[in-house]
Design a protein around this motif. Sequence first.
Motif, short mmCIF file in Angstrom:
data_model
loop_
_atom_site.label_atom_id
_atom_site.label_comp_id
_atom_site.label_asym_id
_atom_site.label_seq_id
_atom_site.Cartn_x
_atom_site.Cartn_y
_atom_site.Cartn_z
N GLN A 1 0.83 -1.20 0.00
CA GLN A 1 0.00 0.00 0.00
C GLN A 1 0.87 1.25 0.00
O GLN A 1 0.80 2.09 0.87
N GLN A 2 1.70 1.37 -1.03
CA GLN A 2 2.65 2.47 -1.16
C GLN A 2 2.00 3.62 -1.92
O GLN A 2 1.52 3.45 -3.03
N ALA A 3 2.00 4.81 -1.31
CA ALA A 3 1.46 6.01 -1.95
C ALA A 3 2.51 6.61 -2.86
O ALA A 3 3.61 6.94 -2.43
N ILE A 4 2.16 6.74 -4.16
CA ILE A 4 3.03 7.39 -5.13
C ILE A 4 2.15 8.31 -5.97
O ILE A 4 1.24 7.86 -6.66
N GLY A 5 2.42 9.60 -5.88
CA GLY A 5 1.60 10.57 -6.58
C GLY A 5 0.16 10.48 -6.13
O GLY A 5 -0.11 10.34 -4.93
N PRO A 6 -0.78 10.51 -7.06
CA PRO A 6 -2.19 10.47 -6.67
C PRO A 6 -2.71 9.05 -6.44
O PRO A 6 -3.90 8.86 -6.23
N TYR A 7 -1.86 8.05 -6.49
CA TYR A 7 -2.29 6.65 -6.40
C TYR A 7 -1.67 5.94 -5.20
O TYR A 7 -0.64 6.35 -4.68
N VAL A 8 -2.31 4.85 -4.81
CA VAL A 8 -1.77 3.95 -3.79
C VAL A 8 -1.63 2.58 -4.43
O VAL A 8 -2.61 1.99 -4.89
N LEU A 9 -0.40 2.08 -4.47
CA LEU A 9 -0.11 0.78 -5.09
C LEU A 9 -0.31 -0.34 -4.08
O LEU A 9 -0.03 -0.17 -2.90
N ASP A 10 -0.74 -1.51 -4.56
CA ASP A 10 -0.86 -2.67 -3.67
C ASP A 10 0.51 -3.05 -3.11
O ASP A 10 0.68 -3.18 -1.91
N PHE A 11 1.48 -3.23 -4.02
CA PHE A 11 2.85 -3.57 -3.62
C PHE A 11 3.82 -2.83 -4.53
O PHE A 11 3.54 -2.62 -5.71
N PHE A 12 4.98 -2.46 -3.98
CA PHE A 12 5.96 -1.72 -4.77
C PHE A 12 7.37 -2.15 -4.39
O PHE A 12 7.72 -2.20 -3.20
N CYS A 13 8.18 -2.45 -5.40
CA CYS A 13 9.60 -2.77 -5.20
C CYS A 13 10.40 -1.59 -5.77
O CYS A 13 10.45 -1.41 -6.99
N HIS A 14 10.98 -0.81 -4.87
CA HIS A 14 11.72 0.38 -5.29
C HIS A 14 12.95 0.02 -6.11
O HIS A 14 13.24 0.66 -7.12
N LYS A 15 13.66 -1.01 -5.69
CA LYS A 15 14.91 -1.40 -6.36
C LYS A 15 14.68 -1.71 -7.84
O LYS A 15 15.47 -1.32 -8.69
N ALA A 16 13.59 -2.41 -8.14
CA ALA A 16 13.29 -2.78 -9.52
C ALA A 16 12.30 -1.83 -10.19
O ALA A 16 11.99 -1.99 -11.37
N GLN A 17 11.79 -0.85 -9.43
CA GLN A 17 10.78 0.07 -9.94
C GLN A 17 9.59 -0.71 -10.53
O GLN A 17 9.16 -0.51 -11.66
N LEU A 18 9.09 -1.65 -9.72
CA LEU A 18 7.99 -2.52 -10.14
C LEU A 18 6.80 -2.36 -9.20
O LEU A 18 6.94 -2.51 -7.98
N ALA A 19 5.66 -2.03 -9.78
CA ALA A 19 4.40 -1.95 -9.04
C ALA A 19 3.62 -3.23 -9.29
O ALA A 19 3.48 -3.65 -10.44
N VAL A 20 3.14 -3.86 -8.24
CA VAL A 20 2.35 -5.08 -8.36
C VAL A 20 0.93 -4.77 -7.91
O VAL A 20 0.72 -4.31 -6.79
N GLU A 21 -0.03 -5.00 -8.78
CA GLU A 21 -1.43 -4.73 -8.49
C GLU A 21 -2.21 -6.03 -8.54
O GLU A 21 -2.14 -6.77 -9.52
N VAL A 22 -2.95 -6.32 -7.48
CA VAL A 22 -3.85 -7.47 -7.44
C VAL A 22 -5.20 -6.98 -7.95
O VAL A 22 -5.81 -6.09 -7.35
N VAL A 23 -5.65 -7.56 -9.05
CA VAL A 23 -6.85 -7.09 -9.72
C VAL A 23 -8.03 -7.98 -9.36
O VAL A 23 -8.01 -9.18 -9.65
N GLY A 24 -9.03 -7.37 -8.76
CA GLY A 24 -10.28 -8.08 -8.47
C GLY A 24 -11.29 -7.78 -9.57
O GLY A 24 -10.94 -7.29 -10.64
N GLY A 25 -12.54 -8.02 -9.29
CA GLY A 25 -13.58 -7.81 -10.30
C GLY A 25 -13.97 -6.36 -10.49
O GLY A 25 -14.66 -6.03 -11.44
N LEU A 26 -13.53 -5.45 -9.62
CA LEU A 26 -13.99 -4.07 -9.67
C LEU A 26 -13.04 -3.11 -10.36
O LEU A 26 -13.28 -1.91 -10.36
N HIS A 27 -11.97 -3.60 -10.96
CA HIS A 27 -11.02 -2.69 -11.60
C HIS A 27 -11.56 -2.21 -12.93
O HIS A 27 -12.14 -2.95 -13.71
N ASP A 28 -11.35 -0.93 -13.20
CA ASP A 28 -11.79 -0.27 -14.41
C ASP A 28 -10.60 -0.23 -15.37
O ASP A 28 -9.57 0.39 -15.05
#
Length: 143
Positions: free
Chosen positions: A62-89
């Motif tokens: 739950q890392q806040a970056i700019g106007p968004y909050v990411l599910d998971f974030f690896c700073h070293k690799a600059q990788l955002a991981v998002e778990v997508v449920g049924g409500l994602h647009d």
Amino acid sequence: MSAAKWWWGFLLSIFALAFGMDNKPDRKIALARKLRKAMMVPEHLLWARLKERAGGVVFKRQQAIGPYVLDFFCHKAQLAVEVVGGLHDAERDAGRDAYFARLGIETYRISAAEVYRSADAVADGIRLRVAGILREDAKKPCW
């Protein structure tokens, strides 16, 4: 207020305006804290595996970056991981992905169903993606 503090605040304000970010970062941080306490089951399952810091790779949840909050974030690799449920647009997700791409952050989306099926396999896949990114970065020239 010292001159250094004033300049730092000024630079942060300019950066926020340039990237269209919320100029109230305290709200995003508070939201991220709430989301950490109210994680969904697939996020809990995945976090239990990613927080082990295997291979020295650190993930934040739950890392806040700019106007968004990411599910998971690896700073070293600059990788955002998002778990997508049924409500994602899909349209909103495309906008988020474009925003993060401008910042040099790759977005990796995983369905909640995959996490339920095999959280270990999903975590291993994420670690492989991080290893691949870090290998690619090591090959780039440093000039």
